[in-house]
Scaffold this motif. Structure first.
Motif, PDB file in Angstrom:
ATOM      1  N   ASP A 338       0.822  -1.200   0.000  1.00 29.72           N
ATOM      2  CA  ASP A 338       0.000   0.000   0.000  1.00 29.72           C
ATOM      3  C   ASP A 338       0.857   1.252   0.000  1.00 29.72           C
ATOM      4  O   ASP A 338       2.097   1.202   0.022  1.00 29.72           O
ATOM      5  CB  ASP A 338      -0.955   0.003   1.200  1.00 29.72           C
ATOM      6  N   ALA A 339       0.191   2.401  -0.019  1.00 31.43           N
ATOM      7  CA  ALA A 339       0.899   3.685  -0.065  1.00 31.43           C
ATOM      8  C   ALA A 339       1.760   3.889   1.174  1.00 31.43           C
ATOM      9  O   ALA A 339       2.839   4.478   1.109  1.00 31.43           O
ATOM     10  CB  ALA A 339      -0.109   4.820  -0.224  1.00 31.43           C
ATOM     11  N   SER A 340       1.289   3.406   2.322  1.00 34.28           N
ATOM     12  CA  SER A 340       2.060   3.555   3.554  1.00 34.28           C
ATOM     13  C   SER A 340       3.400   2.840   3.459  1.00 34.28           C
ATOM     14  O   SER A 340       4.436   3.378   3.861  1.00 34.28           O
ATOM     15  CB  SER A 340       1.245   3.007   4.738  1.00 34.28           C
ATOM     16  N   LEU A 341       3.406   1.619   2.909  1.00 35.58           N
ATOM     17  CA  LEU A 341       4.660   0.886   2.725  1.00 35.58           C
ATOM     18  C   LEU A 341       5.595   1.638   1.799  1.00 35.58           C
ATOM     19  O   LEU A 341       6.794   1.784   2.087  1.00 35.58           O
ATOM     20  CB  LEU A 341       4.358  -0.503   2.165  1.00 35.58           C
ATOM     21  N   LEU A 342       5.071   2.137   0.681  1.00 27.71           N
ATOM     22  CA  LEU A 342       5.921   2.859  -0.271  1.00 27.71           C
ATOM     23  C   LEU A 342       6.499   4.122   0.354  1.00 27.71           C
ATOM     24  O   LEU A 342       7.672   4.463   0.131  1.00 27.71           O
ATOM     25  CB  LEU A 342       5.117   3.204  -1.525  1.00 27.71           C
ATOM     26  N   ARG A 343       5.690   4.835   1.147  1.00 29.07           N
ATOM     27  CA  ARG A 343       6.196   6.043   1.801  1.00 29.07           C
ATOM     28  C   ARG A 343       7.302   5.710   2.801  1.00 29.07           C
ATOM     29  O   ARG A 343       8.305   6.427   2.901  1.00 29.07           O
ATOM     30  CB  ARG A 343       5.054   6.787   2.502  1.00 29.07           C
ATOM     31  N   ASP A 344       7.132   4.610   3.544  1.00 33.53           N
ATOM     32  CA  ASP A 344       8.167   4.215   4.500  1.00 33.53           C
ATOM     33  C   ASP A 344       9.458   3.844   3.786  1.00 33.53           C
ATOM     34  O   ASP A 344      10.566   4.191   4.237  1.00 33.53           O
ATOM     35  CB  ASP A 344       7.677   3.020   5.328  1.00 33.53           C
ATOM     36  N   VAL A 345       9.342   3.124   2.667  1.00 26.28           N
ATOM     37  CA  VAL A 345      10.530   2.759   1.887  1.00 26.28           C
ATOM     38  C   VAL A 345      11.243   4.007   1.408  1.00 26.28           C
ATOM     39  O   VAL A 345      12.460   4.158   1.554  1.00 26.28           O
ATOM     40  CB  VAL A 345      10.136   1.868   0.693  1.00 26.28           C
ATOM     41  N   LEU A 346      10.483   4.920   0.826  1.00 26.08           N
ATOM     42  CA  LEU A 346      11.077   6.134   0.286  1.00 26.08           C
ATOM     43  C   LEU A 346      11.715   6.973   1.385  1.00 26.08           C
ATOM     44  O   LEU A 346      12.822   7.511   1.214  1.00 26.08           O
ATOM     45  CB  LEU A 346      10.010   6.952  -0.445  1.00 26.08           C
ATOM     46  N   ALA A 347      11.055   7.094   2.538  1.00 28.87           N
ATOM     47  CA  ALA A 347      11.596   7.896   3.635  1.00 28.87           C
ATOM     48  C   ALA A 347      12.933   7.338   4.108  1.00 28.87           C
ATOM     49  O   ALA A 347      13.872   8.099   4.379  1.00 28.87           O
ATOM     50  CB  ALA A 347      10.599   7.943   4.785  1.00 28.87           C
ATOM     51  N   GLU A 348      13.042   6.019   4.201  1.00 29.20           N
ATOM     52  CA  GLU A 348      14.305   5.441   4.662  1.00 29.20           C
ATOM     53  C   GLU A 348      15.403   5.614   3.629  1.00 29.20           C
ATOM     54  O   GLU A 348      16.559   5.883   3.974  1.00 29.20           O
ATOM     55  CB  GLU A 348      14.115   3.959   5.003  1.00 29.20           C
ATOM     56  N   VAL A 349      15.060   5.468   2.348  1.00 23.19           N
ATOM     57  CA  VAL A 349      16.066   5.676   1.302  1.00 23.19           C
ATOM     58  C   VAL A 349      16.543   7.121   1.312  1.00 23.19           C
ATOM     59  O   VAL A 349      17.746   7.395   1.253  1.00 23.19           O
ATOM     60  CB  VAL A 349      15.500   5.297  -0.080  1.00 23.19           C
ATOM     61  N   ARG A 350      15.605   8.079   1.397  1.00 28.75           N
ATOM     62  CA  ARG A 350      15.995   9.497   1.391  1.00 28.75           C
ATOM     63  C   ARG A 350      16.833   9.839   2.609  1.00 28.75           C
ATOM     64  O   ARG A 350      17.723  10.691   2.547  1.00 28.75           O
ATOM     65  CB  ARG A 350      14.742  10.384   1.342  1.00 28.75           C
ATOM     66  N   ALA A 351      16.564   9.181   3.745  1.00 30.55           N
ATOM     67  CA  ALA A 351      17.347   9.458   4.947  1.00 30.55           C
ATOM     68  C   ALA A 351      18.774   8.946   4.808  1.00 30.55           C
ATOM     69  O   ALA A 351      19.697   9.520   5.407  1.00 30.55           O
ATOM     70  CB  ALA A 351      16.681   8.801   6.157  1.00 30.55           C
ATOM     71  N   GLU A 352      18.975   7.894   4.027  1.00 31.06           N
ATOM     72  CA  GLU A 352      20.318   7.334   3.863  1.00 31.06           C
ATOM     73  C   GLU A 352      21.132   8.075   2.812  1.00 31.06           C
ATOM     74  O   GLU A 352      22.359   8.102   2.878  1.00 31.06           O
ATOM     75  CB  GLU A 352      20.210   5.859   3.463  1.00 31.06           C
ATOM     76  N   GLN A 357      22.324  15.277  -2.397  1.00 33.56           N
ATOM     77  CA  GLN A 357      22.966  14.434  -3.405  1.00 33.56           C
ATOM     78  C   GLN A 357      22.034  14.154  -4.573  1.00 33.56           C
ATOM     79  O   GLN A 357      22.472  14.051  -5.715  1.00 33.56           O
ATOM     80  CB  GLN A 357      23.403  13.111  -2.764  1.00 33.56           C
ATOM     81  N   VAL A 358      20.747  14.004  -4.277  1.00 34.60           N
ATOM     82  CA  VAL A 358      19.759  13.762  -5.311  1.00 34.60           C
ATOM     83  C   VAL A 358      18.655  14.795  -5.175  1.00 34.60           C
ATOM     84  O   VAL A 358      17.902  14.784  -4.207  1.00 34.60           O
ATOM     85  CB  VAL A 358      19.161  12.343  -5.199  1.00 34.60           C
ATOM     86  N   ALA A 359      18.581  15.695  -6.129  1.00 34.98           N
ATOM     87  CA  ALA A 359      17.522  16.711  -6.141  1.00 34.98           C
ATOM     88  C   ALA A 359      16.519  16.323  -7.216  1.00 34.98           C
ATOM     89  O   ALA A 359      16.794  16.472  -8.415  1.00 34.98           O
ATOM     90  CB  ALA A 359      18.116  18.089  -6.423  1.00 34.98           C
ATOM     91  N   LEU A 360      15.376  15.805  -6.801  1.00 35.30           N
ATOM     92  CA  LEU A 360      14.381  15.348  -7.747  1.00 35.30           C
ATOM     93  C   LEU A 360      13.506  16.503  -8.211  1.00 35.30           C
ATOM     94  O   LEU A 360      13.133  17.380  -7.430  1.00 35.30           O
ATOM     95  CB  LEU A 360      13.502  14.276  -7.102  1.00 35.30           C
ATOM     96  N   ASP A 361      13.162  16.463  -9.483  1.00 38.58           N
ATOM     97  CA  ASP A 361      12.203  17.434 -10.014  1.00 38.58           C
ATOM     98  C   ASP A 361      10.772  16.968  -9.784  1.00 38.58           C
ATOM     99  O   ASP A 361       9.857  17.790  -9.687  1.00 38.58           O
ATOM    100  CB  ASP A 361      12.454  17.640 -11.514  1.00 38.58           C
ATOM    101  N   ALA A 362      10.579  15.662  -9.700  1.00 40.68           N
ATOM    102  CA  ALA A 362       9.233  15.144  -9.458  1.00 40.68           C
ATOM    103  C   ALA A 362       9.335  13.733  -8.895  1.00 40.68           C
ATOM    104  O   ALA A 362      10.200  12.951  -9.294  1.00 40.68           O
ATOM    105  CB  ALA A 362       8.411  15.127 -10.750  1.00 40.68           C
ATOM    106  N   LEU A 363       8.463  13.435  -7.947  1.00 38.96           N
ATOM    107  CA  LEU A 363       8.394  12.111  -7.358  1.00 38.96           C
ATOM    108  C   LEU A 363       6.921  11.777  -7.144  1.00 38.96           C
ATOM    109  O   LEU A 363       6.179  12.538  -6.520  1.00 38.96           O
ATOM    110  CB  LEU A 363       9.128  12.065  -6.018  1.00 38.96           C
ATOM    111  N   ALA A 364       6.481  10.639  -7.662  1.00 41.01           N
ATOM    112  CA  ALA A 364       5.074  10.250  -7.545  1.00 41.01           C
ATOM    113  C   ALA A 364       4.971   8.847  -6.977  1.00 41.01           C
ATOM    114  O   ALA A 364       5.752   7.961  -7.334  1.00 41.01           O
ATOM    115  CB  ALA A 364       4.388  10.311  -8.912  1.00 41.01           C
TER     116      ALA A 364
END
Length: 493
Positions: A338-352, A357-364
């Motif tokens: 679900d969306a909650s799992l994807l948000r948790d994955v993304l949050a941990e990746v961005r924290a690491e 280092q990575v400036a995204l123009d768009a993230l969906a």
């Protein structure tokens, strides 16, 4: 007769409730002289005709193939040897329809299933050659993922009817779980359910331990004599039933010693914050029930009314614990994508990733609601998605603008009537990435770990052409698992 009936019920549940791919073996192993064995063989024969009809329809391109598979699946599991002709049918259809590349993916999937589930079949060598023509790395993959026997403590129907191996393995994960628990030695004392909710990283170790307790004690010793004890408790028991109960309950290792051994395993693996002996009421009642059974051993020949009531209470408490553990472990091996799992994955990746280092123009992020489930431990699914997302973010960070990433979840219906849950991570990086590079582990250890984890869960990873302005998409596929209340689409069960 009671034991044979229980064996058939267990074998049937492996398919009807859990869609266990090894259920076919369990059905075939039933003695042909038992009622369950006769029913199993009759249903297998009728289903076999429908499975073969479905394969013939796939080969000819008949759109009604899925209907035949659905009817077959409602009856019985498929003989693993039929995955070979099904793979060939998909490959030949792909040759006639070159604009359908997914047919080749399906063919490779079915070749792998055949070789893993029927490795000693006479056609195995031929199937391996045909698979290698589709996937040159298949030989290494098959050698690395040959089926292994389950550990002695793991039930064939444990883990909600299936026993998926984890990325690190149950033993290593239990050791890591213990190390983590030691670091939190001052945490509040918890029941098993509370620990499960608080520590998802412990789910594989918890499921492994529950499987051992249920199979070795609650099923093999206690559950096997349930009907006989009920007869004794009602005063209608026979000498044969009494002898069976005494041999199963009181022969070999004493019940309380076996119980304490399992509890020590839980404590060693899960740490001091778990308190099954005092905090967890179901375990406390079960311990008292086993003590009752021990004390009543000499009264089984002619139990008094008081002893009869004690027997009924004891078995009721043990059945309550077993049902609780079955429901608990069933939830552990199901994860909603679900969306909650994807948000948790993304949050941990961005924290690491180093800030900036990575400036995204768009993230969906796109996930359906209600979300589909897969039969994968959340911690393992998290590892898989985290590595794929990290690879995408770092790749776009090294490229030119626009730097965009999209993560979405879809379900896909396969020709066999099964469904896949597909997580795609799209990116705009122009860096080359192919399925062959991932399988060959030519892109670093992260995606190599992903391929190892996916193999354990019968999943797959592919690189697909991008659309909507994206250069490519990495697609991770797992078979869909249907939770209670889910309604399979298009008659798929």
């Amino acid at each position: 007769a009671e034991a044979e009936s229980a064996v058939w019920a267990e074998a049937e549940a492996r398919w009807v409730e859990h869609r266990d791919p090894l259920a076919f073996r369990a059905w075939r192993a039933l003695p042909s002289t038992s009622p369950g064995g006769r029913e199993a063989r009759d249903r297998l024969a009728r289903a076999d005709r429908l499975y073969r009809l479905g394969i013939a329809r796939v080969r000819s391109g008949d759109s009604s193939a899925r209907e035949a598979f659905d009817r077959a699946k409602a009856l019985a599991p498929m003989d693993p040897v039929l995955y070979f002709p099904l793979a060939r049918a998909c490959r030949r259809r792909a040759e006639d329809a070159p604009d359908e590349p997914r047919l080749l993916l399906r063919a490779a999937l079915y070749y792998r299933k055949f070789l893993l589930l029927a490795p000693s079949d006479a056609a195995a060598a031929e199937a391996r050659r045909e698979l290698e023509a589709l996937d040159p790395d298949a030989d290494d993959w098959l050698d690395a993922n040959a089926p292994e026997p389950p550990p002695p403590a793991m039930s064939a129907v444990g883990l909600a009817g299936r026993a998926p191996a984890t990325v690190l393995g149950a033993a290593l994960l239990a050791f890591l779980a213990f190390a983590l628990a030691i670091g939190r030695g001052r945490a509040a004392r918890r029941t098993l359910a509370e620990l499960t909710r608080a520590r998802p990283e412990l789910h594989p170790a918890i499921a492994y331990l529950i499987s051992g307790l249920r199979h070795e004690l609650l099923k093999h010793r206690v559950g096997a004599v349930d009907a006989a004890v009920a007869a004794l408790a009602s005063g209608r028991g026979t000498d044969a039933q009494r002898a069976f109960v005494v041999s199963r309950l009181h022969g070999g290792e004493p019940l309380l010693a076996a119980w304490d051994g399992h509890l020590r395993a839980f404590e060693r693996a899960l740490g001091p914050s778990l308190d099954l002996r005092r905090k967890d009421a179901r375990f406390v009642r079960a311990r008292r029930a086993l003590d009752t059974l021990t004390r009543l051993e000499g009264s089984l020949a002619a139990p008094s009314p008081r002893a009869q009531r004690a027997l009924r209470r004891a078995f009721s408490d043990l059945r309550t614990l077993d049902a609780h553990l079955a429901a608990l472990v069933g939830a552990l091996v199901r994860c909603r994508v679900d969306a909650s799992l994807l948000r948790d994955v993304l949050a941990e990746v961005r924290a690491e990733v180093v800030p900036g280092q990575v400036a995204l123009d768009a993230l969906a992020l796109e996930a359906p609601d209600p979300a589909p489930s897969v039969e994968v431990f959340r911690v393992d699914l998290f590892i898989v998605l985290k590595n794929v997302v990290r690879n995408a973010l770092l790749a776009v960070g090294r490229g030119e603008a626009p730097r965009r990433v999209r993560i979405d979840v879809r379900t896909e219906l396969e020709v066999s009537g099964e469904e896949h849950v597909v997580v795609r991570v799209h990116d705009t990086s122009s860096e080359e990435l192919t399925t062959e590079m991932i399988r060959g582990r030519g892109v670093g250890s992260g995606l190599g770990l992903v391929t190892f984890a996916l193999a354990r869960y019968d999943g797959s990873i592919t690189v697909e052409r991008g659309d909507g302005g994206f250069a490519k998409a990495v697609a991770v596929r797992f078979f869909r698992a249907f939770d209670d209340g889910d309604a399979p689409q298009d008659g798929v069960s």
